[in-house]
Design a protein around this motif. Structure first.
Motif, PDB file in Angstrom:
ATOM      1  N   UNK A  53      -1.095   2.963  -4.669  1.00  0.00           N
ATOM      2  CA  UNK A  53      -1.249   2.224  -3.190  1.00  0.00           C
ATOM      3  C   UNK A  53      -1.022   3.056  -2.162  1.00  0.00           C
ATOM      4  N   UNK A  54      -0.514   4.240  -2.495  1.00  0.00           N
ATOM      5  CA  UNK A  54      -0.117   5.084  -1.354  1.00  0.00           C
ATOM      6  C   UNK A  54      -1.219   5.137  -0.096  1.00  0.00           C
ATOM      7  N   UNK A  55      -2.325   5.470  -0.552  1.00  0.00           N
ATOM      8  CA  UNK A  55      -3.548   5.700   0.401  1.00  0.00           C
ATOM      9  C   UNK A  55      -3.822   4.263   1.226  1.00  0.00           C
ATOM     10  N   UNK A  56      -3.833   3.413   0.411  1.00  0.00           N
ATOM     11  CA  UNK A  56      -4.212   2.038   0.963  1.00  0.00           C
ATOM     12  C   UNK A  56      -3.225   1.597   1.834  1.00  0.00           C
ATOM     13  N   UNK A  57      -1.760   1.954   1.448  1.00  0.00           N
ATOM     14  CA  UNK A  57      -0.789   1.523   2.486  1.00  0.00           C
ATOM     15  C   UNK A  57      -1.016   2.524   3.603  1.00  0.00           C
ATOM     16  N   UNK A  58      -1.243   3.908   3.663  1.00  0.00           N
ATOM     17  CA  UNK A  58      -1.543   4.827   4.808  1.00  0.00           C
ATOM     18  C   UNK A  58      -2.621   4.331   5.684  1.00  0.00           C
ATOM     19  N   UNK A  59      -3.646   3.670   5.130  1.00  0.00           N
ATOM     20  CA  UNK A  59      -4.737   3.184   5.978  1.00  0.00           C
ATOM     21  C   UNK A  59      -4.511   2.218   6.637  1.00  0.00           C
ATOM     22  N   UNK A  60      -3.764   1.133   6.019  1.00  0.00           N
ATOM     23  CA  UNK A  60      -3.376  -0.230   6.715  1.00  0.00           C
ATOM     24  C   UNK A  60      -2.583   0.225   7.894  1.00  0.00           C
ATOM     25  N   UNK A  61      -1.419   1.174   7.545  1.00  0.00           N
ATOM     26  CA  UNK A  61      -0.459   1.523   8.621  1.00  0.00           C
ATOM     27  C   UNK A  61      -1.234   2.085   9.911  1.00  0.00           C
ATOM     28  N   UNK A  62      -2.191   3.151   9.543  1.00  0.00           N
ATOM     29  CA  UNK A  62      -2.768   4.014  10.583  1.00  0.00           C
ATOM     30  C   UNK A  62      -3.819   3.255  11.497  1.00  0.00           C
ATOM     31  N   UNK A  63      -4.516   2.087  10.720  1.00  0.00           N
ATOM     32  CA  UNK A  63      -5.654   1.629  11.600  1.00  0.00           C
ATOM     33  C   UNK A  63      -5.132  -0.119  11.518  1.00  0.00           C
ATOM     34  N   UNK A  64      -4.495  -0.684  12.517  1.00  0.00           N
ATOM     35  CA  UNK A  64      -4.200  -1.848  12.749  1.00  0.00           C
ATOM     36  C   UNK A  64      -5.179  -2.915  12.536  1.00  0.00           C
ATOM     37  N   UNK A  65      -6.330  -2.679  12.811  1.00  0.00           N
ATOM     38  CA  UNK A  65      -7.659  -3.793  12.852  1.00  0.00           C
ATOM     39  C   UNK A  65      -8.438  -3.537  11.574  1.00  0.00           C
ATOM     40  N   UNK A  66      -7.947  -2.685  10.327  1.00  0.00           N
ATOM     41  CA  UNK A  66      -8.619  -2.314   9.540  1.00  0.00           C
ATOM     42  C   UNK A  66      -8.081  -3.443   8.337  1.00  0.00           C
ATOM     43  N   UNK A  67      -8.868  -4.055   7.518  1.00  0.00           N
ATOM     44  CA  UNK A  67      -8.482  -4.707   6.067  1.00  0.00           C
ATOM     45  C   UNK A  67      -9.034  -3.841   5.275  1.00  0.00           C
ATOM     46  N   UNK A  68      -8.459  -3.955   4.040  1.00  0.00           N
ATOM     47  CA  UNK A  68      -8.682  -3.124   2.832  1.00  0.00           C
ATOM     48  C   UNK A  68      -8.861  -3.672   1.525  1.00  0.00           C
ATOM     49  N   UNK A  69      -9.951  -3.576   0.830  1.00  0.00           N
ATOM     50  CA  UNK A  69     -10.143  -4.039  -0.468  1.00  0.00           C
ATOM     51  C   UNK A  69      -9.791  -3.016  -1.210  1.00  0.00           C
ATOM     52  N   UNK A  70      -8.689  -3.056  -1.994  1.00  0.00           N
ATOM     53  CA  UNK A  70      -8.190  -2.313  -2.884  1.00  0.00           C
ATOM     54  C   UNK A  70      -8.473  -2.589  -4.624  1.00  0.00           C
ATOM     55  N   UNK A  71      -9.069  -1.550  -5.100  1.00  0.00           N
ATOM     56  CA  UNK A  71      -9.703  -2.102  -6.553  1.00  0.00           C
ATOM     57  C   UNK A  71      -9.092  -1.046  -7.491  1.00  0.00           C
ATOM     58  N   UNK A  72      -8.882  -1.337  -8.888  1.00  0.00           N
ATOM     59  CA  UNK A  72      -8.160  -0.793  -9.582  1.00  0.00           C
ATOM     60  C   UNK A  72      -8.519  -1.299 -10.887  1.00  0.00           C
ATOM     61  N   UNK A  73      -8.486  -0.515 -12.095  1.00  0.00           N
ATOM     62  CA  UNK A  73      -8.662  -0.855 -13.639  1.00  0.00           C
ATOM     63  C   UNK A  73      -7.369  -1.223 -14.322  1.00  0.00           C
ATOM     64  N   UNK A  74      -6.088  -1.135 -13.363  1.00  0.00           N
ATOM     65  CA  UNK A  74      -4.851  -1.437 -13.899  1.00  0.00           C
ATOM     66  C   UNK A  74      -4.081  -2.510 -13.109  1.00  0.00           C
ATOM     67  N   UNK A  75      -3.922  -3.589 -13.715  1.00  0.00           N
ATOM     68  CA  UNK A  75      -2.898  -4.611 -12.935  1.00  0.00           C
ATOM     69  C   UNK A  75      -1.864  -4.273 -12.419  1.00  0.00           C
ATOM     70  N   UNK A  76      -1.045  -3.515 -13.167  1.00  0.00           N
ATOM     71  CA  UNK A  76       0.225  -2.866 -12.646  1.00  0.00           C
ATOM     72  C   UNK A  76      -0.055  -2.154 -11.377  1.00  0.00           C
ATOM     73  N   UNK A  77      -1.197  -1.235 -11.423  1.00  0.00           N
ATOM     74  CA  UNK A  77      -1.373  -0.631 -10.359  1.00  0.00           C
ATOM     75  C   UNK A  77      -1.578  -1.591  -9.104  1.00  0.00           C
ATOM     76  N   UNK A  78      -2.267  -2.493  -9.215  1.00  0.00           N
ATOM     77  CA  UNK A  78      -2.505  -3.361  -8.143  1.00  0.00           C
ATOM     78  C   UNK A  78      -1.420  -3.960  -7.670  1.00  0.00           C
ATOM     79  N   UNK A  79      -0.354  -4.335  -8.380  1.00  0.00           N
ATOM     80  CA  UNK A  79       0.940  -5.087  -7.880  1.00  0.00           C
ATOM     81  C   UNK A  79       1.923  -3.994  -7.254  1.00  0.00           C
ATOM     82  N   UNK A  80       1.586  -2.820  -7.802  1.00  0.00           N
ATOM     83  CA  UNK A  80       2.337  -1.499  -6.958  1.00  0.00           C
ATOM     84  C   UNK A  80       1.737  -1.336  -5.747  1.00  0.00           C
TER      85      UNK A  80
END
Length: 241
Positions: A53-80
């Protein structure tokens, strides 16, 4: 990285090793962010295989009007990823996917940006081309696709050079971070350096730089470019016209 399939154990190992094993990780994230234009108002981006989630978090922080759909094949990665987003998690949607499946590739609205880091090399050549076409279709005009990934050298010398550079970078990052070689030693013990493997890992199917660039252009992306390369890892992008 010798598991025939990605498992939750693989996810745990990646989270433990990524800080050491991803070359110039901080520069990679900054480079990807620099390629995403500021949207005019609210916009939606997609992070394919968001990992920890490091890149997702960085996008959310850098662009305040952005929503992010984060996808992964691992449930634990989505929780992280949800944890990494912190107070920005209200602008995050996370979903479990199989990257080879196509059901998730039609977003609820045209996308401002699509990013992916260290994931698309798990698809074979035709799979990558289909994914690039689906990403192109999902983007709004002017939307950008940025991919960070492993590539396949076309010569034995290129493979040796990539392997040497990846070892050296991981060793440096372990020393800089911890003052010890523990992170690097685990990287070696777990056969994480793809370029050191004696045969093809069934999980990893990198393609050459030239093939990836040609496939992006062939899909219809404009301004296709290679922005960074080190230790067999690249960042490239294209824009939907």
């Amino acid at each position: 990285m010798s598991d025939p399939v990605w498992t939750e154990d693989t996810s745990a190992a990646f989270r433990d090793l990524a800080h050491y094993a991803v070359p110039e990780r901080e520069l990679q994230v900054e480079t990807i962010l620099s390629l995403i234009p500021q949207p005019d108002g609210a916009a939606l981006a997609m992070d394919i295989c968001c990992g920890a989630g490091g890149l997702t978090a960085a996008m959310l922080e850098r662009i305040p009007t952005l929503r992010v759909l984060a996808l992964d094949g691992s449930q634990s990665m989505l929780e992280t990823t949800r944890t990494a987003a912190g107070r920005d998690a209200e602008r995050l949607d996370a979903a479990l996917i199989d990257i080879a499946d196509t059901a998730w590739r039609t977003p609820p609205e045209p996308l401002h940006a699509v990013v992916s880091s260290l994931a698309i090399h798990h698809l074979d050549g035709p799979g990558k081309q289909r994914l690039f076409a689906d990403i192109h279709a999902a983007l709004k005009p002017g939307g950008v696709f940025v991919m960070a990934d492993l590539v396949e050298p076309v010569t034995a010398a290129g493979r040796r050079i990539a392997g040497d550079a990846w070892d050296a970078e991981t060793r440096r990052r372990a020393l800089d971070t911890d003052g010890t070689l523990g992170g690097y030693e685990r990287f070696v013990a777990e056969d994480w350096n793809y370029y050191r493997l004696p045969g093809q890992d069934p999980l990893d199917k990198p393609s050459s730089v030239t093939d990836l660039l040609d496939w992006l252009r062939g899909t219809g992306f404009q301004g296709v470019d290679l922005h960074w390369m080190k230790a067999g890892h690249v960042i490239m992008s294209g824009v939907r016209g």
